[in-house]
Design an enzyme around this catalytic site. Structure first.
Site, PDB file in Angstrom:
ATOM      1  N   ILE A 204     -20.878  44.951  62.247  1.00 50.12           N
ATOM      2  CA  ILE A 204     -20.890  46.182  61.437  1.00 50.12           C
ATOM      3  C   ILE A 204     -19.755  46.084  60.413  1.00 50.12           C
ATOM      4  O   ILE A 204     -18.599  45.981  60.804  1.00 50.12           O
ATOM      5  CB  ILE A 204     -20.610  47.442  62.316  1.00 50.12           C
ATOM      6  CG1 ILE A 204     -21.474  47.472  63.581  1.00 50.12           C
ATOM      7  CG2 ILE A 204     -20.714  48.728  61.521  1.00 50.12           C
ATOM      8  CD1 ILE A 204     -22.875  47.970  63.404  1.00 50.12           C
ATOM      9  N   HIS A 205     -20.104  46.115  59.122  1.00 51.53           N
ATOM     10  CA  HIS A 205     -19.016  46.054  58.141  1.00 51.53           C
ATOM     11  C   HIS A 205     -19.292  46.768  56.823  1.00 51.53           C
ATOM     12  O   HIS A 205     -18.430  46.801  55.951  1.00 51.53           O
ATOM     13  CB  HIS A 205     -18.665  44.591  57.838  1.00 51.53           C
ATOM     14  CG  HIS A 205     -19.689  43.920  56.968  1.00 51.53           C
ATOM     15  ND1 HIS A 205     -20.852  43.404  57.475  1.00 51.53           N
ATOM     16  CD2 HIS A 205     -19.728  43.698  55.624  1.00 51.53           C
ATOM     17  CE1 HIS A 205     -21.566  42.898  56.485  1.00 51.53           C
ATOM     18  NE2 HIS A 205     -20.912  43.066  55.354  1.00 51.53           N
ATOM     19  N   ARG A 206     -20.484  47.372  56.670  1.00 52.19           N
ATOM     20  CA  ARG A 206     -20.797  47.995  55.380  1.00 52.19           C
ATOM     21  C   ARG A 206     -19.860  49.155  55.090  1.00 52.19           C
ATOM     22  O   ARG A 206     -19.594  49.970  55.986  1.00 52.19           O
ATOM     23  CB  ARG A 206     -22.208  48.590  55.402  1.00 52.19           C
ATOM     24  CG  ARG A 206     -23.266  47.580  55.475  1.00 52.19           C
ATOM     25  CD  ARG A 206     -23.810  47.248  54.123  1.00 52.19           C
ATOM     26  NE  ARG A 206     -24.604  46.051  54.299  1.00 52.19           N
ATOM     27  CZ  ARG A 206     -24.783  45.131  53.380  1.00 52.19           C
ATOM     28  NH1 ARG A 206     -24.240  45.274  52.192  1.00 52.19           N
ATOM     29  NH2 ARG A 206     -25.506  44.072  53.608  1.00 52.19           N
ATOM     30  N   ARG A 239     -12.837  44.058  57.170  1.00 55.70           N
ATOM     31  CA  ARG A 239     -12.942  45.421  56.641  1.00 55.70           C
ATOM     32  C   ARG A 239     -12.987  46.441  57.787  1.00 55.70           C
ATOM     33  O   ARG A 239     -12.322  47.481  57.747  1.00 55.70           O
ATOM     34  CB  ARG A 239     -14.216  45.557  55.792  1.00 55.70           C
ATOM     35  CG  ARG A 239     -14.483  46.959  55.295  1.00 55.70           C
ATOM     36  CD  ARG A 239     -15.850  47.050  54.640  1.00 55.70           C
ATOM     37  NE  ARG A 239     -15.910  46.465  53.315  1.00 55.70           N
ATOM     38  CZ  ARG A 239     -15.490  47.056  52.207  1.00 55.70           C
ATOM     39  NH1 ARG A 239     -14.965  48.260  52.246  1.00 55.70           N
ATOM     40  NH2 ARG A 239     -15.598  46.460  51.036  1.00 55.70           N
TER      41      ARG A 239
END
Ligand code: UD1
Length: 346
Positions: A204-206, A239
């Protein structure tokens, strides 16, 4: 013909790994690769170059900075490179990241022909930075290398000429196939004490998920709930970890019993985890394609995708980031009731 390929991030590196090998004996094409430095950690960049056996010919070494500064710095440094060191006849940009956009604009300003690899993909979601990067890059391109039929159809609708479009298939999957033997030999399952088909892999990084406190709180609730019944492996993107620490939320998940929170993985280890997972939960773009090729169920936590073939015939589905819906699909997969998929052409 002198060709310069511009790469900047992890998925870009993967998509170009076979080019130099293919052109090794070519007397017609001189190919050089430039790395912008958008991804700069050893774990996000160097390890990919060494495993994928690609050596960039030039580094722009841009500073880790805001998207705007990075795009600007790439344009300035690419112009310097082209004016002083290597003037290509064609620039090839890859995918949809900020480095892609910056290089596309630079090519246009320097009057150099531009080709876009993975062109024509559209999510129709302009809140995602990648969608604008794709649209602008395609506006500036003259040669379009296409991975799936939706890309072809989108470009035709946008008025491109058929002569400029080349259905070349998915070069990320070409890399996956080329490195299968190394992936198979990888020892990550033993290292993490995991058995095939008994764990869920998460990425998960958006920005839409992790840049806001509410998104992160939701992520934590989902992890805590899944941790009760599932083995989880979560290689965590820089991120995501930065944001978890910034919002003081990291401590609440770091000691969950069944959750292995690990650093970003090298290419072979990640692919080994991917092809042995029971399922994957992700918000990534490329992973939807890799899971489709491997026929591993993929739950993509997004309202849309720029890669619709992965949903139409692949093993991907789009679902909201809600624990009840995630659980419903995990049950289906566990009971062998998930959709049957196939592998798209090329
Ligand atoms: C970028 C791409 C995204 C792609 C992803 C793959 C854009 C707009 N987005 O997102 O489409 O799916 O790469 O990973 O280009 N950072 C590090 N070390 C690194 C790289 C980044 O600490 O090696 C940090 C940066 O300093 C920044 C954050 O991670 O704070 C995000 O990096 P950035 O390059 O802006 O975008 P990604 O989220 O990686």
């Amino acid at each position: 013909m002198k060709v310069l390929i511009v790469v900047g991030t992890r998925p870009n590196f993967i998509k170009v790994s076979q080019f130099k090998k293919e052109l090794k004996n070519s007397t017609l094409i001189d190919l050089k690769i430039v790395h912008t430095g958008q991804h700069y950690d050893v774990k996000m960049a160097d390890v990919f170059f060494s495993q994928l056996n690609i050596k960039p010919d030039f580094y722009l070494n841009i500073a880790p900075n805001s998207a705007c500064s990075q795009v600007a710095e790439i344009m300035i440094k690419l112009e310097e490179l082209i004016l002083n060191q290597y003037k290509p006849d064609l620039i090839v940009v890859v995918g949809d990241v900020n480095s892609t956009l910056a290089a596309a604009i630079a090519a246009n300003k320097l009057n150099i022909k531009l080709a876009h690899l993975e062109s024509g993909l559209r999510s129709r979601d302009r809140t995602m930075p990648e969608e604008l990067n794709r649209i602008i890059t395609d506006e500036l391109s003259e040669v379009f290398f296409i991975t799936e039929k939706s890309g072809y159809e989108n470009l035709i609708k946008e008025g491109k000429n058929k002569d400029q479009l080349f259905m070349v298939g998915n070069t990320m999957i070409d890399s996956l196939i080329a490195f299968k033997p190394e992936i198979e030999k990888n020892e990550i399952l033993n290292k993490l004490n995991l058995k095939p088909k008994e764990y869920i892999l998460l990425t998960i990084h958006r920005p839409a998920t992790v840049d806001y406190e509410n998104g992160l709180i939701n992520l934590i609730e989902v992890l805590k709930d899944l941790n009760k019944t599932e083995m989880l492996v979560f290689p965590i993107h820089p991120r995501t970890i930065k944001k978890l620490i910034e919002f003081d939320l990291y401590d609440s998940i770091k000691n969950l019993k069944n959750l292995q929170l690990i650093e970003p993985l090298d290419y072979f280890s990640f692919q080994k985890l991917l092809c042995n997972a029971k399922l994957i939960i992700t918000d990534s773009g490329g992973i939807q394609e890799e899971t489709t090729y491997e026929k591993i169920p993929c739950l993509t936590l997004r309202p849309n995708t720029e890669r619709p073939i992965t949903v139409e015939i692949g093993s991907n589905i789009l679902i909201p980031f809600e624990i009840n819906i995630i659980r419903k699909y995990i049950n289906k997969i566990t009971n062998g009731e998930f959709k049957k998929s196939s592998i798209p052409e090329l």
